[in-house]
Design a protein around this motif. Structure first.
Motif, PDB file in Angstrom:
ATOM      1  N   ARG A 166      -3.988  17.645  -8.011  1.00 46.43           N
ATOM      2  CA  ARG A 166      -2.606  17.648  -7.514  1.00 46.43           C
ATOM      3  C   ARG A 166      -1.868  16.373  -7.942  1.00 46.43           C
ATOM      4  N   ASP A 167      -2.555  15.223  -7.825  1.00 43.85           N
ATOM      5  CA  ASP A 167      -1.892  13.948  -8.148  1.00 43.85           C
ATOM      6  C   ASP A 167      -1.579  13.829  -9.654  1.00 43.85           C
ATOM      7  N   MET A 168      -2.475  14.405 -10.493  1.00 49.67           N
ATOM      8  CA  MET A 168      -2.304  14.220 -11.944  1.00 49.67           C
ATOM      9  C   MET A 168      -1.427  15.280 -12.588  1.00 49.67           C
ATOM     10  N   ASN A 169      -1.347  16.443 -11.958  1.00 48.93           N
ATOM     11  CA  ASN A 169      -0.642  17.541 -12.618  1.00 48.93           C
ATOM     12  C   ASN A 169       0.682  17.915 -11.979  1.00 48.93           C
ATOM     13  N   ARG A 170       1.141  17.140 -10.989  1.00 45.19           N
ATOM     14  CA  ARG A 170       2.445  17.427 -10.396  1.00 45.19           C
ATOM     15  C   ARG A 170       3.529  16.968 -11.368  1.00 45.19           C
ATOM     16  N   SER A 171       4.740  17.541 -11.212  1.00 46.56           N
ATOM     17  CA  SER A 171       5.800  17.134 -12.143  1.00 46.56           C
ATOM     18  C   SER A 171       6.432  15.806 -11.713  1.00 46.56           C
ATOM     19  N   ASP A 227      -0.198  -1.263  -4.939  1.00 47.57           N
ATOM     20  CA  ASP A 227      -1.314  -0.308  -5.021  1.00 47.57           C
ATOM     21  C   ASP A 227      -0.760   1.111  -4.937  1.00 47.57           C
ATOM     22  N   GLY A 228      -1.080   1.969  -5.929  1.00 49.16           N
ATOM     23  CA  GLY A 228      -0.572   3.342  -5.838  1.00 49.16           C
ATOM     24  C   GLY A 228      -0.969   4.230  -6.992  1.00 49.16           C
ATOM     25  N   ARG A 229      -0.053   5.153  -7.326  1.00 51.85           N
ATOM     26  CA  ARG A 229      -0.295   6.098  -8.422  1.00 51.85           C
ATOM     27  C   ARG A 229       0.751   5.937  -9.532  1.00 51.85           C
ATOM     28  N   ASP A 230       1.954   5.482  -9.134  1.00 51.17           N
ATOM     29  CA  ASP A 230       3.062   5.375 -10.097  1.00 51.17           C
ATOM     30  C   ASP A 230       3.695   3.991 -10.049  1.00 51.17           C
ATOM     31  N   MET A 231       2.904   2.992  -9.647  1.00 49.29           N
ATOM     32  CA  MET A 231       3.462   1.638  -9.514  1.00 49.29           C
ATOM     33  C   MET A 231       3.889   1.103 -10.881  1.00 49.29           C
ATOM     34  N   GLY A 232       3.018   1.267 -11.886  1.00 46.40           N
ATOM     35  CA  GLY A 232       3.324   0.738 -13.222  1.00 46.40           C
ATOM     36  C   GLY A 232       4.241   1.647 -14.024  1.00 46.40           C
ATOM     37  N   VAL A 255      11.473  13.181  -1.842  1.00 52.48           N
ATOM     38  CA  VAL A 255      10.755  12.263  -0.950  1.00 52.48           C
ATOM     39  C   VAL A 255      10.422  10.980  -1.712  1.00 52.48           C
ATOM     40  N   ARG A 256       9.967  11.129  -2.955  1.00 54.98           N
ATOM     41  CA  ARG A 256       9.618   9.964  -3.767  1.00 54.98           C
ATOM     42  C   ARG A 256      10.853   9.085  -3.989  1.00 54.98           C
ATOM     43  N   THR A 257      11.973   9.733  -4.270  1.00 57.22           N
ATOM     44  CA  THR A 257      13.220   8.978  -4.502  1.00 57.22           C
ATOM     45  C   THR A 257      13.616   8.227  -3.225  1.00 57.22           C
ATOM     46  N   ASP A 272       0.891  -1.167   0.000  1.00 55.63           N
ATOM     47  CA  ASP A 272       0.000   0.000   0.000  1.00 55.63           C
ATOM     48  C   ASP A 272       0.930   1.218   0.000  1.00 55.63           C
ATOM     49  N   SER A 273       1.316   1.656  -1.203  1.00 55.05           N
ATOM     50  CA  SER A 273       2.345   2.711  -1.267  1.00 55.05           C
ATOM     51  C   SER A 273       1.824   4.046  -0.732  1.00 55.05           C
ATOM     52  N   GLY A 274       0.502   4.282  -0.834  1.00 55.43           N
ATOM     53  CA  GLY A 274      -0.064   5.517  -0.289  1.00 55.43           C
ATOM     54  C   GLY A 274       0.203   5.619   1.203  1.00 55.43           C
ATOM     55  N   ALA A 275       0.224   4.462   1.896  1.00 54.95           N
ATOM     56  CA  ALA A 275       0.476   4.463   3.340  1.00 54.95           C
ATOM     57  C   ALA A 275       1.857   5.043   3.638  1.00 54.95           C
ATOM     58  N   LEU A 276       2.829   4.800   2.754  1.00 54.15           N
ATOM     59  CA  LEU A 276       4.185   5.320   3.001  1.00 54.15           C
ATOM     60  C   LEU A 276       4.208   6.851   2.937  1.00 54.15           C
ATOM     61  N   TYR A 277       3.420   7.420   1.993  1.00 55.97           N
ATOM     62  CA  TYR A 277       3.333   8.885   1.925  1.00 55.97           C
ATOM     63  C   TYR A 277       2.562   9.436   3.118  1.00 55.97           C
ATOM     64  N   ARG A 278       1.528   8.717   3.535  1.00 57.69           N
ATOM     65  CA  ARG A 278       0.771   9.128   4.718  1.00 57.69           C
ATOM     66  C   ARG A 278       1.660   9.055   5.963  1.00 57.69           C
ATOM     67  N   LEU A 279       2.487   7.995   6.066  1.00 52.08           N
ATOM     68  CA  LEU A 279       3.377   7.836   7.221  1.00 52.08           C
ATOM     69  C   LEU A 279       4.438   8.941   7.257  1.00 52.08           C
ATOM     70  N   ALA A 291      -0.332  14.167   2.985  1.00 55.08           N
ATOM     71  CA  ALA A 291       0.370  13.141   2.202  1.00 55.08           C
ATOM     72  C   ALA A 291       0.452  13.554   0.741  1.00 55.08           C
ATOM     73  N   SER A 292      -0.623  14.169   0.232  1.00 56.35           N
ATOM     74  CA  SER A 292      -0.597  14.520  -1.194  1.00 56.35           C
ATOM     75  C   SER A 292       0.398  15.660  -1.436  1.00 56.35           C
ATOM     76  N   LYS A 293       0.635  16.491  -0.418  1.00 58.18           N
ATOM     77  CA  LYS A 293       1.657  17.551  -0.561  1.00 58.18           C
ATOM     78  C   LYS A 293       3.058  16.930  -0.520  1.00 58.18           C
ATOM     79  N   VAL A 294       3.263  16.046   0.458  1.00 64.70           N
ATOM     80  CA  VAL A 294       4.556  15.371   0.608  1.00 64.70           C
ATOM     81  C   VAL A 294       4.890  14.558  -0.652  1.00 64.70           C
ATOM     82  N   ALA A 295       3.844  13.937  -1.236  1.00 63.46           N
ATOM     83  CA  ALA A 295       4.032  13.066  -2.406  1.00 63.46           C
ATOM     84  C   ALA A 295       4.407  13.846  -3.660  1.00 63.46           C
ATOM     85  N   SER A 296       4.235  15.177  -3.626  1.00 62.78           N
ATOM     86  CA  SER A 296       4.581  15.958  -4.821  1.00 62.78           C
ATOM     87  C   SER A 296       6.063  16.359  -4.817  1.00 62.78           C
TER      88      SER A 296
END
Ligand code: DC
Length: 230
Positions: free
Chosen positions: A188-193, A133-138, A113-115, A37-44, A104-109
Motif C-alpha cells: 500500500r505504501d509503495m504503490n499508492r498514487s 522520519d517518514g516515507r516521503d520526507m526526502g 489528507v497529505r496536503t 515522527d511524521s507517521g505519528a501524524l497519520y496515526r493521530l 493510518a496507512s489507509k488515511v495516508a493514501s
C-alpha cells in the motif's frame, strides 16, 4: 513555510521495521536536533477519525480533521519518550496499536489528507536542525534536505524484528501473520498514487538487514559530517 527556507534537515525514509524510528531518535539525541515522527501524524489522524466517528472513506471530513488536528508533542527532557496529546488526551501508546497503524496507512493514501499535513510537518524544521522520519520526507516534504537517507531491510528481517518486539513485550504473535501484514502495508505504501514510498534520487541508500543499530547510526553520522554537520 516554504521548503527552501528551512534550517538543516536530515530525512530518513523507508518501510516499516527498517529501523528508521530508532535511528532518528538516536540521531536527534546525538546532534541535539528536533525530531519529526511524521507517521505519528497519520496515526493521530486515524485515531481522531475513530474518536469522531468519521468513516475512512469520507475524504472531505478526513481532510478537515487533518487540517485542524489538535495535537501536542510534549518532551520533558531529551532522553525520555515524547508524550503525545490528542485533544488533550494522552495517546502515546494508543496510536501504536496495530489497528491504528492499519487505519493510518489507509488515511495516508488520501492526497487531501497529505496536503493538509504538509505545513504542519514543515513547521518542525526549527533551529538547530531537524531529523525527519517518514516515507516521503526526502521526496516531497523536505526536497531540499541537507542529507537524505533511505533505510531498507529485507521483509523477513523486518518481520523478525517486529516479532521479537512483541514477544519481548509479552504479546503473543505469529511470525507468518506479521510478515503478511508487513507485505500488505509495504504494497500500500509503495504503490499508492499519493507520495508513494520510494528513495529520493539524491538519497543515500542503506540496507540494515545485517547491520547493527550502532553501525547504521555511524554510517549516517559519517554522511552528515561530510556535509558539515558537527
Ligand atoms: O511509520 P508509521 O508506521 O508510524 O506510519 C504509519 C502509516 O503512515 C504507514 O502506513 C505509512 C504512513 N506514512 C506515510 O504515508 N507518510 C509518512 N511520511 C509517514 C507515514
Amino acid at each position: 513555510m516554504s521548503p527552501t527556507t528551512v534550517s538543516a534537515v536530515i530525512t530518513v525514509d523507508g518501510p516499516s521495521g527498517s529501523g528508521k524510528g530508532t535511528i532518528c531518535r538516536l540521531l536527534s539525541q546525538k546532534l541535539g536536533w528536533n525530531l519529526l515522527d511524521s507517521g505519528a501524524l497519520y496515526r493521530l489522524t486515524a485515531l481522531a477519525a475513530r474518536h469522531h466517528g468519521v468513516d475512512l472513506t469520507d475524504v472531505e471530513a478526513l481532510q478537515v480533521l487533518a487540517a485542524h488536528l489538535d495535537v501536542r508533542f510534549v518532551a520533558s527532557d531529551a532522553e525520555s519518550e515524547v508524550q503525545i496529546l490528542l485533544e488533550g488526551e494522552e495517546v502515546t501508546k494508543a496510536i501504536r496499536a496495530e489497528d491504528v497503524g492499519l487505519d493510518a496507512s489507509k488515511v495516508a493514501s488520501i492526497q487531501p489528507v497529505r496536503t493538509a499535513l504538509l505545513s504542519r510537518q514543515r513547521d518542525f524544521a526549527q533551529q538547530p536542525g531537524l531529523i525527519a522520519d517518514g516515507r516521503d520526507m526526502g521526496t516531497v516534504v523536505f526536497p531540499h534536505a541537507l542529507l537524505k537517507i533511505y533505510l531498507d531491510a529485507s521483509a523477513e528481517e523486518r518481520a523478525q524484528r517486529r516479532y521479537k518486539q512483541l514477544i519481548d513485550k509479552g504479546v503473543g504473535a505469529s511470525l507468518d501473520d506479521i510478515l503478511q501484514d508487513l507485505r500488505a502495508r509495504d504494497d500500500r505504501d509503495m504503490n499508492r498514487s499519493a507520495s508513494p514510498l520510494k528513495p529520493a534520487e539524491d538519497a543515500i541508500r542503506l540496507d540494515s538487514t545485517s547491520m547493527t543499530i550502532d553501525e547504521v547510526l555511524a554510517a549516517v553520522l559519517e554522511e552528515a559530517r561530510h556535509r558539515g554537520v558537527r
